[in-house]
Design a protein around this motif. Structure first.
Motif, PDB file in Angstrom:
ATOM      1  N   ASP A  45       0.831  -1.204   0.000  1.00  0.00           N
ATOM      2  CA  ASP A  45       0.000   0.000   0.000  1.00  0.00           C
ATOM      3  C   ASP A  45       0.868   1.257   0.000  1.00  0.00           C
ATOM      4  OD1 ASP A  45      -2.398  -1.372  -0.064  1.00  0.00           O
ATOM      5  OD2 ASP A  45      -2.623  -1.397   2.120  1.00  0.00           O
ATOM      6  N   TRP A  46       1.983   1.226   0.742  1.00  0.00           N
ATOM      7  CA  TRP A  46       2.894   2.371   0.744  1.00  0.00           C
ATOM      8  C   TRP A  46       3.480   2.603  -0.657  1.00  0.00           C
ATOM      9  CZ3 TRP A  46       8.181   2.397  -0.319  1.00  0.00           C
ATOM     10  CH2 TRP A  46       8.804   3.634  -0.132  1.00  0.00           C
ATOM     11  N   LEU A  47       3.852   1.539  -1.323  1.00  0.00           N
ATOM     12  CA  LEU A  47       4.391   1.677  -2.672  1.00  0.00           C
ATOM     13  C   LEU A  47       3.378   2.369  -3.585  1.00  0.00           C
ATOM     14  CD1 LEU A  47       6.156  -1.769  -3.247  1.00  0.00           C
ATOM     15  CD2 LEU A  47       7.262   0.467  -3.304  1.00  0.00           C
ATOM     16  N   LEU A  48       2.125   1.957  -3.511  1.00  0.00           N
ATOM     17  CA  LEU A  48       1.112   2.555  -4.376  1.00  0.00           C
ATOM     18  C   LEU A  48       0.813   3.995  -3.976  1.00  0.00           C
ATOM     19  CD1 LEU A  48       0.818  -0.364  -5.367  1.00  0.00           C
ATOM     20  CD2 LEU A  48      -1.665  -0.055  -5.300  1.00  0.00           C
ATOM     21  N   ALA A  49       0.816   4.274  -2.674  1.00  0.00           N
ATOM     22  CA  ALA A  49       0.454   5.612  -2.214  1.00  0.00           C
ATOM     23  C   ALA A  49       1.571   6.626  -2.407  1.00  0.00           C
ATOM     24  CB  ALA A  49       0.055   5.556  -0.738  1.00  0.00           C
ATOM     25  N   GLU A  50       2.815   6.214  -2.193  1.00  0.00           N
ATOM     26  CA  GLU A  50       3.923   7.163  -2.127  1.00  0.00           C
ATOM     27  C   GLU A  50       4.880   7.112  -3.314  1.00  0.00           C
ATOM     28  OE1 GLU A  50       4.380   9.495   0.083  1.00  0.00           O
ATOM     29  OE2 GLU A  50       2.797   8.957   1.476  1.00  0.00           O
ATOM     30  N   MET A  51       4.929   5.992  -4.029  1.00  0.00           N
ATOM     31  CA  MET A  51       5.992   5.815  -5.015  1.00  0.00           C
ATOM     32  C   MET A  51       5.504   5.726  -6.461  1.00  0.00           C
ATOM     33  SD  MET A  51       8.598   5.949  -3.056  1.00  0.00           S
ATOM     34  CE  MET A  51      10.056   5.278  -3.887  1.00  0.00           C
ATOM     35  N   ARG A  52       4.216   5.636  -6.677  1.00  0.00           N
ATOM     36  CA  ARG A  52       3.734   5.565  -8.062  1.00  0.00           C
ATOM     37  C   ARG A  52       3.870   6.917  -8.737  1.00  0.00           C
ATOM     38  NH1 ARG A  52      -1.622   2.336  -9.600  1.00  0.00           N
ATOM     39  NH2 ARG A  52      -0.446   2.090 -11.525  1.00  0.00           N
ATOM     40  N   LEU A  67       4.761  -6.991  -6.573  1.00  0.00           N
ATOM     41  CA  LEU A  67       3.348  -6.618  -6.541  1.00  0.00           C
ATOM     42  C   LEU A  67       2.475  -7.668  -7.215  1.00  0.00           C
ATOM     43  CD1 LEU A  67       3.762  -2.827  -7.290  1.00  0.00           C
ATOM     44  CD2 LEU A  67       2.809  -3.798  -5.192  1.00  0.00           C
ATOM     45  N   ALA A  68       2.959  -8.254  -8.295  1.00  0.00           N
ATOM     46  CA  ALA A  68       2.179  -9.292  -8.966  1.00  0.00           C
ATOM     47  C   ALA A  68       1.968 -10.485  -8.042  1.00  0.00           C
ATOM     48  CB  ALA A  68       2.883  -9.726 -10.254  1.00  0.00           C
ATOM     49  N   GLU A  69       3.031 -10.937  -7.393  1.00  0.00           N
ATOM     50  CA  GLU A  69       2.901 -12.086  -6.490  1.00  0.00           C
ATOM     51  C   GLU A  69       2.047 -11.751  -5.274  1.00  0.00           C
ATOM     52  OE1 GLU A  69       6.455 -15.282  -6.955  1.00  0.00           O
ATOM     53  OE2 GLU A  69       6.654 -13.814  -5.361  1.00  0.00           O
ATOM     54  N   THR A  70       2.316 -10.609  -4.654  1.00  0.00           N
ATOM     55  CA  THR A  70       1.566 -10.232  -3.462  1.00  0.00           C
ATOM     56  C   THR A  70       0.094 -10.055  -3.792  1.00  0.00           C
ATOM     57  OG1 THR A  70       3.514  -9.141  -2.539  1.00  0.00           O
ATOM     58  CG2 THR A  70       1.395  -8.536  -1.600  1.00  0.00           C
ATOM     59  N   GLY A  71      -0.194  -9.417  -4.911  1.00  0.00           N
ATOM     60  CA  GLY A  71      -1.579  -9.247  -5.309  1.00  0.00           C
ATOM     61  C   GLY A  71      -2.283 -10.570  -5.546  1.00  0.00           C
ATOM     62  N   ALA A  72      -1.594 -11.503  -6.185  1.00  0.00           N
ATOM     63  CA  ALA A  72      -2.196 -12.806  -6.453  1.00  0.00           C
ATOM     64  C   ALA A  72      -2.405 -13.601  -5.170  1.00  0.00           C
ATOM     65  CB  ALA A  72      -1.311 -13.590  -7.427  1.00  0.00           C
ATOM     66  N   VAL A  73      -1.402 -13.601  -4.301  1.00  0.00           N
ATOM     67  CA  VAL A  73      -1.466 -14.392  -3.076  1.00  0.00           C
ATOM     68  C   VAL A  73      -2.558 -13.881  -2.143  1.00  0.00           C
ATOM     69  CG1 VAL A  73      -0.201 -14.869  -0.939  1.00  0.00           C
ATOM     70  CG2 VAL A  73       0.894 -15.263  -3.150  1.00  0.00           C
ATOM     71  N   PHE A  74      -2.675 -12.558  -2.015  1.00  0.00           N
ATOM     72  CA  PHE A  74      -3.622 -11.986  -1.064  1.00  0.00           C
ATOM     73  C   PHE A  74      -4.911 -11.474  -1.728  1.00  0.00           C
ATOM     74  CE2 PHE A  74       0.521 -11.264   1.191  1.00  0.00           C
ATOM     75  CZ  PHE A  74       0.296 -12.198   2.190  1.00  0.00           C
ATOM     76  N   ARG A  75      -5.125 -11.895  -2.962  1.00  0.00           N
ATOM     77  CA  ARG A  75      -6.347 -11.524  -3.693  1.00  0.00           C
ATOM     78  C   ARG A  75      -6.533 -10.009  -3.743  1.00  0.00           C
ATOM     79  NH1 ARG A  75      -8.751 -16.417  -1.086  1.00  0.00           N
ATOM     80  NH2 ARG A  75      -9.294 -17.887  -2.755  1.00  0.00           N
ATOM     81  N   ARG A  76      -5.483  -9.316  -4.108  1.00  0.00           N
ATOM     82  CA  ARG A  76      -5.528  -7.864  -4.251  1.00  0.00           C
ATOM     83  C   ARG A  76      -5.335  -7.524  -5.730  1.00  0.00           C
ATOM     84  NH1 ARG A  76      -4.128  -4.364  -0.007  1.00  0.00           N
ATOM     85  NH2 ARG A  76      -3.973  -2.825  -1.676  1.00  0.00           N
ATOM     86  N   ALA A  77      -6.420  -7.435  -6.448  1.00  0.00           N
ATOM     87  CA  ALA A  77      -6.347  -7.180  -7.888  1.00  0.00           C
ATOM     88  C   ALA A  77      -5.695  -5.837  -8.186  1.00  0.00           C
ATOM     89  CB  ALA A  77      -7.748  -7.242  -8.497  1.00  0.00           C
ATOM     90  N   ASP A  78      -5.827  -4.876  -7.253  1.00  0.00           N
ATOM     91  CA  ASP A  78      -5.231  -3.562  -7.501  1.00  0.00           C
ATOM     92  C   ASP A  78      -3.711  -3.634  -7.545  1.00  0.00           C
ATOM     93  OD1 ASP A  78      -5.334  -4.172  -4.713  1.00  0.00           O
ATOM     94  OD2 ASP A  78      -4.986  -2.073  -4.225  1.00  0.00           O
ATOM     95  N   LEU A  79      -3.139  -4.543  -6.775  1.00  0.00           N
ATOM     96  CA  LEU A  79      -1.680  -4.696  -6.789  1.00  0.00           C
ATOM     97  C   LEU A  79      -1.214  -5.327  -8.098  1.00  0.00           C
ATOM     98  CD1 LEU A  79      -0.996  -5.909  -3.128  1.00  0.00           C
ATOM     99  CD2 LEU A  79      -1.140  -3.574  -4.013  1.00  0.00           C
ATOM    100  N   VAL A  80      -1.957  -6.313  -8.576  1.00  0.00           N
ATOM    101  CA  VAL A  80      -1.621  -6.919  -9.874  1.00  0.00           C
ATOM    102  C   VAL A  80      -1.749  -5.876 -10.977  1.00  0.00           C
ATOM    103  CG1 VAL A  80      -2.198  -8.726 -11.529  1.00  0.00           C
ATOM    104  CG2 VAL A  80      -2.331  -9.201  -9.075  1.00  0.00           C
ATOM    105  N   GLU A  81      -2.780  -5.058 -10.908  1.00  0.00           N
ATOM    106  CA  GLU A  81      -2.965  -4.027 -11.920  1.00  0.00           C
ATOM    107  C   GLU A  81      -1.832  -3.011 -11.876  1.00  0.00           C
ATOM    108  OE1 GLU A  81      -3.911  -1.905 -15.000  1.00  0.00           O
ATOM    109  OE2 GLU A  81      -4.829  -3.831 -14.500  1.00  0.00           O
ATOM    110  N   ALA A  82      -1.347  -2.675 -10.672  1.00  0.00           N
ATOM    111  CA  ALA A  82      -0.211  -1.753 -10.558  1.00  0.00           C
ATOM    112  C   ALA A  82       1.037  -2.366 -11.175  1.00  0.00           C
ATOM    113  CB  ALA A  82       0.038  -1.407  -9.090  1.00  0.00           C
TER     114      ALA A  82
END
Length: 661
Positions: A295-302, A407-422
């Motif tokens: 979440d920090w990566l998406l909020a602060e680093m994108r 992000l792809a792995e974390t999104g897939a493992v924790f069912r966070r589609a927004d991370l995969v999309e990022a």
């Protein structure tokens, strides 16, 4: 005249208004030094570097010092993150000449770029004396100075490449675990003493080693070392207890007082490691830290273009860490007396840093999760009103590759589609902006590609990220592009002896062609390439790529016994190679719940280096899927090793059994 105003590097732009007449690295600077018959003064740093800022304020912004530099030298400012090749050759010289290295790095060189005196940070008075001394030596004893530079260059070029050996064996990896164990801090986690850097690649190896062992994770020595380190970091001041994300390193041995800069590469690597820790053990802390860091990566680093920025500065308002630290009075002011007292105890606000301030820690879990979330949110909102650290918003291909994988792995493992999309958006940006046929540019900023050629780590880390993204999404675009990058690695970076140079065969010629197979803050280019080559070979059956991966891992065999901390990613890749790696081909209609269930079972497996291919029946393009279809009309998973597959299975429980056997 300052020539940095049009630079793409935020670090160079920080110096655009200096009274120093800076040049960017390039032939213009060399030609000017030859014309004026003066030495080069090469200053290397990066935007989040605290001591780079200190030297800039003391010396480069001082008119008297700048006048000396302009009169007696041609001054070149280099962003080490844009030009890791330039940084590497001069860092090798600096370490050889002084016994140490660091940034800012200060190099005096002949007009041909050959170094003859080097150092790191110099206080202003010392620096002024050094400027005078070097200039006088150049004018009065040129023969000695030039002779010294020739001797240095000759000595550096005579250094033989690190010895290599055969592919590491199980015994090699066991020796590496023993080596890591000898420097392990059993009380505070980590390896060695202060300062402590997150040992991301070594931790990845230890988790893979533990996953391959028959010992339960809680009893496996390798996993215990990893868990203690990961928990200590997550509870310490090196971790941002309010917003997530890790600082660059801890200045103490307890992970308490960080050096406050936050780097994309550290957080991408650690995000993946914490996700893998959860996957292996189910740790609640691992999941929380992984998701907070994502979440920090998406909020602060994108960046607006969809990539990820390089770093957040250590300083704000000219003070290191000011954005992050708290006094007890500030906590009470935000939270009130009752919640303030609770938070002060929970976060250990006892004056661990300068001037009675504290870095927030979390020695133990809170006894009230709802209250904890409320207190964190209020403190974070209050902190958000402070002056923020600067952000280096250039996009580096290698580090974005690391972020894509994590992000792809974390999104897939924790069912966070927004991370995969990022992850997909970052990969798309690099693919569209940084790639020209098979050639990769290292950086971009504000949607404009820089001119610097990609180095080996860019190709290796990006290929790793794209192959991971393919395994999560089944989108063959990423598989195809990774293959193009890896063919370029084999064609343009090979040293002819099983290793790789860090620069391509047509890169700018420096006084030395850099080649460092050991890990530093990120996986070495050689080990990054080896990992991606191994995965690609598992998906394609390519003997050429498999052989190249194995030959590149020969260095691991040499390093494992004494220097395992500098071969962590190579050890992790070697563990995958010894496991096969295991290949799973999941075949079924996209969106079918049965296909999704099989795919998720594969993604949740902790088998070291597991390689996943995902596609619909009859899909072409990825050889591991070819000739493998539905079973009885049902989606199926094929578990293979070296393209030799067992009988396909159609249920998650059967797939899990196959992966554990």
């Amino acid at each position: 005249m300052n020539r940095l105003k049009d630079a793409t590097s935020p670090y160079l732009l920080q110096h655009a208004d200096n009274p120093v007449e800076w040049f960017e690295w390039g032939e213009d600077a060399f030609a000017e030094a030859r014309r004026r018959d003066v030495p080069l003064l090469i200053s290397v740093g990066y935007s989040a570097c605290h001591w780079c800022h200190v030297m800039a304020h003391e010396s480069f912004e001082d008119p008297a010092t700048a006048a000396m530099m302009n009169e007696r030298f041609v001054n070149v400012k280099v962003d080490r993150e844009e030009r890791p090749d330039v940084d590497a050759v001069y860092m090798a010289a600096t370490q050889a000449m002084t016994g140490q290295g660091g940034w800012p790095m200060t190099v005096f060189a002949t007009p041909d770029g050959h170094p003859f005196y080097t150092g790191t940070y110099f206080p202003k008075a010392h620096f002024q004396r050094l400027l005078a001394g070097v200039s006088n030596a150049w004018e009065g004893d040129r023969e000695t100075v030039v002779g010294q530079s020739s001797t240095i260059v000759e000595a550096l070029n005579e250094r033989s490449a690190l010895p290599t050996g055969p592919l590491p064996t199980a015994r090699t990896l066991a020796e590496a675990v023993e080596t890591l164990g000898r420097s392990f801090d059993p009380v505070r986690g980590g390896f060695g003493g202060a300062p402590k850097f997150p040992p991301s690649m070594a931790l990845e190896f230890l988790l893979r080693y533990g996953a391959a062992a028959k010992t339960p994770p809680g009893e496996e020595a390798a996993v215990v070392m990893a868990e203690r380190t990961l928990e200590a970091m997550a509870r310490g001041g090196i971790y941002d207890q309010l917003a997530g994300g890790f600082a660059r390193y801890s200045v103490d041995a307890d992970w308490v007082v960080p050096h406050f800069e936050k780097m994309l590469y550290d957080n991408a690597l650690l995000l993946r490691v914490y996700t893998h820790w959860w996957r292996l053990t189910g740790s609640v802390l691992a999941k929380r830290v992984a998701l907070e860091t994502a979440d920090w990566l998406l909020a602060e680093m994108r960046t607006p273009e969809g990539g990820f920025a390089s770093a957040l500065d250590a300083d704000s308002e000219g003070v290191e860490g000011k954005f992050y630290v708290w006094t007890p009075e500030e906590v009470r002011e935000v939270l009130g007396e009752e919640d303030g007292a609770w938070a002060i105890g929970l976060f250990d606000v006892t004056g661990t840093f300068e001037h009675g301030t504290s870095v927030l820690q979390l020695p133990a879990d809170p006894d009230d999760d709802e209250r904890f979330a409320d207190v964190r949110a209020r403190l974070l909102a209050a902190r958000g009103r402070r002056v923020r650290p600067g952000r280096d918003d250039k996009v580096v291909a290698a580090w974005n590759g690391l972020a894509v994988a994590a992000l792809a792995e974390t999104g897939a493992v924790f069912r966070r589609a927004d991370l995969v999309e990022a992850a997909r958006a970052a990969a798309t940006l690099i693919d569209d902006l940084h790639l020209d046929s098979d050639r990769l540019l290292r950086t971009s900023r504000d949607g404009r590609a820089g001119s610097n050629a990609g180095v080996l780590e860019d190709y290796g880390d990006l290929a790793e990220g794209l192959l991971t993204l393919y395994g999560v999404t089944g989108e063959t675009r990423w598989f195809d592009r990774a293959g193009t990058l890896l063919d370029a690695v084999l064609d343009r970076f090979s040293d002819g002896s099983g290793g790789f140079y860090d620069t391509a065969d047509d890169a700018e010629r420096l006084f030395q062609r850099p080649q460092d197979p050991t890990d530093n803050a990120t996986p070495s280019g050689q080990f990054a390439a080896a990992g991606a080559l191994l995965t690609y070979a598992a998906l394609t059956g390519s003997i050429r790529h498999r052989q190249a991966a194995e030959e590149a891992l020969g260095t691991v065999t040499v390093l494992a016994g004494k220097h395992a901390r500098f071969a962590g990613w190579g050890l992790a890749v070697a563990q995958a190679a010894l496991a096969g790696p295991i290949e799973v081909a999941v075949v079924g209609p996209a969106g079918d719940p049965a296909t999704t269930a099989l795919h998720r079972t594969a993604l949740l497996s902790a088998v070291p280096g597991l390689v996943i291919a995902l596609g619909e029946p009859g899909s072409a393009g990825v050889p591991l899927l070819e000739g493998r279809g539905l079973v009885g009309g049902l989606p199926a998973a094929y578990v293979c090793r070296g393209f030799t597959c067992r009988m396909p299975v159609t249920t998650p429980s059967a797939l899990k059994t196959e992966l554990l056997s």
